[in-house]
Structure formats: structure tokens, C-alpha cells
Design a protein around this motif. Structure first.
Motif, short mmCIF file in Angstrom:
data_model
loop_
_atom_site.label_atom_id
_atom_site.label_comp_id
_atom_site.label_asym_id
_atom_site.label_seq_id
_atom_site.Cartn_x
_atom_site.Cartn_y
_atom_site.Cartn_z
N ARG A 136 0.47 -5.23 -0.31
CA ARG A 136 0.23 -6.12 -0.57
C ARG A 136 -1.43 -5.53 -0.48
O ARG A 136 -1.31 -5.29 0.64
N ARG A 137 -2.43 -5.55 -1.43
CA ARG A 137 -3.68 -5.33 -1.36
C ARG A 137 -3.92 -6.02 -2.14
O ARG A 137 -4.28 -6.35 -2.81
N GLY A 138 -5.10 -6.54 -1.38
CA GLY A 138 -5.61 -8.57 -2.26
C GLY A 138 -4.36 -8.63 -2.57
O GLY A 138 -3.35 -9.49 -1.47
N ARG A 139 -4.18 -9.47 -3.24
CA ARG A 139 -2.85 -10.70 -4.03
C ARG A 139 -2.44 -9.59 -4.91
O ARG A 139 -1.06 -9.89 -5.08
N ASP A 140 -2.66 -8.45 -5.11
CA ASP A 140 -1.67 -7.94 -5.56
C ASP A 140 -0.22 -6.33 -4.83
O ASP A 140 -0.68 -6.22 -3.74
N TRP A 141 0.43 -6.50 -5.17
CA TRP A 141 1.83 -5.78 -4.86
C TRP A 141 2.02 -4.51 -5.82
O TRP A 141 1.68 -4.77 -6.80
N THR A 146 0.72 2.05 -6.01
CA THR A 146 0.27 2.53 -6.00
C THR A 146 -0.36 4.16 -5.73
O THR A 146 0.19 4.51 -6.17
N ARG A 186 2.05 -7.60 5.57
CA ARG A 186 1.67 -7.52 3.61
C ARG A 186 2.44 -5.86 3.47
O ARG A 186 2.49 -5.74 2.12
#
Length: 180
Positions: A156-161, A80, A125
Motif C-alpha cells: 500500500r502506497r498512500g491509499r492505493d494497493w 507497482t 503496509r
């Protein structure tokens, strides 16, 4: 007496919120309620854990491949923007640019990382994985195998890890001098 009333109240609430077998009307009335799709809460949790573990394995495989190939930009994409990276006794670094500086020197000094995980958990998440690791480390005098533990927290942010926090702690006696 109070306990009996609470239990009875929960039984009534469970009857209202849990659909009867074949009750399509309740499934439509309570979308997203655990069990409303016919799966038990345990089955939903197992499916969730399997999904998080799948993405965790995917991210860590990509991380290991990028590390082995010395692909710094590919490694950084797995973190991130505000990730934290901690290597043994060095001061923690935060953010991709600080991690870039840390990984630049580590990639020059280390070989391929071999890691196993012994603990995994997930909540909401976030996913967490830890275990033993070893790698080759080159200093000015020698090449040696270094062992220790790793800990990686993914978010997880949205669908992305992405990797939110990563820690490598080397075993006693194997710790190199902290770098600035």
C-alpha cells in the motif's frame, strides 16, 4: 525479583496508557494509541486484517478479470512501477515494461487462471496471499491444464494497493521450457 518489578512496571504503564471506561479525556490525550478508541488491540488487528483482505480480494479480482479479457494495460496498472514477476523457471523480471513483455507472451499462451488462496497475512503496509492455481496453456502441439502455486505480495502506497511481487510456480512435469 527482577521479573516481579518488570511486571509491576508494565502494569503501571498499562494503567497510564489505557483509558478507563468512559474516559474521554485520555482518548483525546492519546489519539492513535491502540485501545484509545474503546476497541481492544485484538479488535483493531481484526479490523486491519479485514481491510487488507478486502483490498487484496479487490486487486486480485481486477487482475483475474483483466487476465481473462487479455487487457494488458489494465493488468499492468495493478503492479507497482518496480514490481517483480516470476513465472516458473524463467528469470525474474522487474518493472512494468519488463512485466509487459512477459505478460504479452503469457496472455497468448494461457487461458483463464483459476486460483484459490490457502494462506494470507499482513503487516504494516504489506499483504501476502498464496495458494493453488490452474490454467489452460497452449503450446505448438496441444492445450493442457497446468497446475501449480501462486504467491502475490501487495503493498500500500498512500491509499492505493498494488502488486509488488508475483510468483507462479508450476508443478513438476507441467513446467514448459524456460523462455528467454
Amino acid at each position: 525479583m527482577r521479573k516481579t518489578i518488570v511486571i509491576a512496571g508494565l502494569a503501571v504503564a498499562a494503567g497510564v496508557l489505557t483509558p478507563a471506561a468512559g474516559s474521554a479525556q485520555r482518548t483525546q490525550r492519546f489519539p492513535g494509541v491502540p485501545g484509545s478508541d474503546g476497541m481492544s488491540a485484538a479488535a483493531n488487528r481484526a479490523e486491519y486484517y479485514a481491510d487488507v483482505l478486502l483490498h487484496t480480494n479487490e486487486i486480485l479480482t481486477r487482475w483475474r478479470e483483466a487476465w481473462a479479457a487479455d487487457e494488458l494495460d489494465e493488468l499492468l496498472e495493478l503492479y507497482t512501477e518496480d514490481a517483480t514477476f516470476i513465472f516458473t523457471d524463467d528469470a525474474p523480471v522487474r518493472g512494468r515494461e519488463a512485466i509487459r513483455e512477459k505478460l504479452t507472451s503469457l496472455l497468448q499462451e494461457t487461458g483463464e487462471v483459476q486460483a484459490a488462496y490457502s494462506d494470507f497475512d499482513a503487516s504494516g503496509r504489506m499483504g501476502f496471499i498464496s495458494g493453488m492455481m490452474h490454467f489452460q496453456m497452449q503450446d505448438a502441439r496441444s492445450l493442457r491444464t497446468v497446475t501449480g502455486i501462486h504467491l502475490t505480495v501487495l503493498i500500500r502506497r498512500g491509499r492505493d494497493w498494488r502488486i509488488r511481487t508475483q510468483l507462479f510456480r508450476l508443478d513438476e512435469g507441467a513446467t514448459p521450457q524456460p523462455r528467454s
